[in-house]
Motif scaffolding. Structure first.
Motif, PDB file in Angstrom:
ATOM      1  N   VAL A   1     -53.711-115.518 -58.612  1.00  0.00           N
ATOM      2  CA  VAL A   1     -52.433-115.207 -57.962  1.00  0.00           C
ATOM      3  C   VAL A   1     -51.294-115.558 -58.923  1.00  0.00           C
ATOM      4  O   VAL A   1     -51.436-116.462 -59.754  1.00  0.00           O
ATOM      5  N   PRO A   2     -50.151-114.832 -58.847  1.00  0.00           N
ATOM      6  CA  PRO A   2     -49.093-114.964 -59.850  1.00  0.00           C
ATOM      7  C   PRO A   2     -48.617-116.383 -60.165  1.00  0.00           C
ATOM      8  O   PRO A   2     -48.494-116.736 -61.338  1.00  0.00           O
ATOM      9  N   ALA A   3     -48.331-117.199 -59.170  1.00  0.00           N
ATOM     10  CA  ALA A   3     -47.813-118.549 -59.439  1.00  0.00           C
ATOM     11  C   ALA A   3     -48.838-119.399 -60.186  1.00  0.00           C
ATOM     12  O   ALA A   3     -48.509-120.122 -61.117  1.00  0.00           O
TER      13      ALA A   3
ATOM     14  N   THR B   1     -48.650-120.869 -69.230  1.00  0.00           N
ATOM     15  CA  THR B   1     -47.400-121.315 -69.841  1.00  0.00           C
ATOM     16  C   THR B   1     -47.260-122.832 -69.940  1.00  0.00           C
ATOM     17  O   THR B   1     -46.533-123.314 -70.796  1.00  0.00           O
TER      18      THR B   1
ATOM     19  N   ASP C   1     -51.356-118.232 -62.022  1.00  0.00           N
ATOM     20  CA  ASP C   1     -51.507-117.601 -63.330  1.00  0.00           C
ATOM     21  C   ASP C   1     -50.409-118.068 -64.292  1.00  0.00           C
ATOM     22  O   ASP C   1     -50.682-118.409 -65.441  1.00  0.00           O
ATOM     23  N   LYS C   2     -49.175-118.113 -63.801  1.00  0.00           N
ATOM     24  CA  LYS C   2     -48.039-118.513 -64.643  1.00  0.00           C
ATOM     25  C   LYS C   2     -48.236-119.927 -65.180  1.00  0.00           C
ATOM     26  O   LYS C   2     -48.020-120.188 -66.369  1.00  0.00           O
TER      27      LYS C   2
ATOM     28  N   THR D   1     -49.286-121.894 -53.789  1.00  0.00           N
ATOM     29  CA  THR D   1     -49.639-120.486 -53.626  1.00  0.00           C
ATOM     30  C   THR D   1     -49.865-120.237 -52.133  1.00  0.00           C
ATOM     31  O   THR D   1     -49.773-121.164 -51.316  1.00  0.00           O
TER      32      THR D   1
ATOM     33  N   LYS E   1     -55.869-113.390 -67.947  1.00  0.00           N
ATOM     34  CA  LYS E   1     -54.476-113.360 -67.508  1.00  0.00           C
ATOM     35  C   LYS E   1     -54.343-112.258 -66.447  1.00  0.00           C
ATOM     36  O   LYS E   1     -54.839-111.159 -66.636  1.00  0.00           O
ATOM     37  N   GLY E   2     -53.721-112.602 -65.322  1.00  0.00           N
ATOM     38  CA  GLY E   2     -53.546-111.631 -64.243  1.00  0.00           C
ATOM     39  C   GLY E   2     -54.648-111.666 -63.199  1.00  0.00           C
ATOM     40  O   GLY E   2     -54.559-111.003 -62.174  1.00  0.00           O
ATOM     41  N   GLN E   3     -55.689-112.434 -63.430  1.00  0.00           N
ATOM     42  CA  GLN E   3     -56.823-112.499 -62.511  1.00  0.00           C
ATOM     43  C   GLN E   3     -56.536-113.399 -61.304  1.00  0.00           C
ATOM     44  O   GLN E   3     -57.070-113.177 -60.224  1.00  0.00           O
TER      45      GLN E   3
END
Length: 92
Positions: A59-61, A68, A63-64, A79, A55-57
């Motif tokens: 890019v944010p979108a 989820t 990863d989300k 992205t 988790k967090g590795q």
């Protein structure tokens, strides 16, 4: 809370192409075959396999979505790299 996930993805430049790929998947096309054919990511050689990542590795979108959204269902995410069709294999 999941700390790692594994996913396959197909990276393309345009949203329309990503949506077309999802339609092909819904009709029974193999994810790995489409990844090898269309993906602009080096992972295309491995059928889009990104392996397991923390988790967090990513890019944010991206990863989300991986941490989820529903597992084994193709998801569309944008992205800075382009449009991804993502299939989450599992979370741990």
């Amino acid at each position: 809370m999941a700390r790692t996930a594994a996913a396959l993805h197909i990276l393309v430049k345009h949203q329309q192409q990503a949506e077309d790929i999802i339609k092909q998947l819904e009709k029974g096309a193999k994810f790995q075959t489409l990844a090898k054919k269309y993906s602009k990511c080096p992972s295309a050689k491995r059928g889009g396999d990104l392996g397991e990542f923390k988790k967090g590795q990513m890019v944010p979108a991206f990863d989300k979505v991986c941490f989820t959204k529903e597992i084994l269902t193709p998801h569309l995410v944008k992205t800075k790299f382009g449009w991804h069709v993502v299939k989450i294999l599992y979370r741990t």
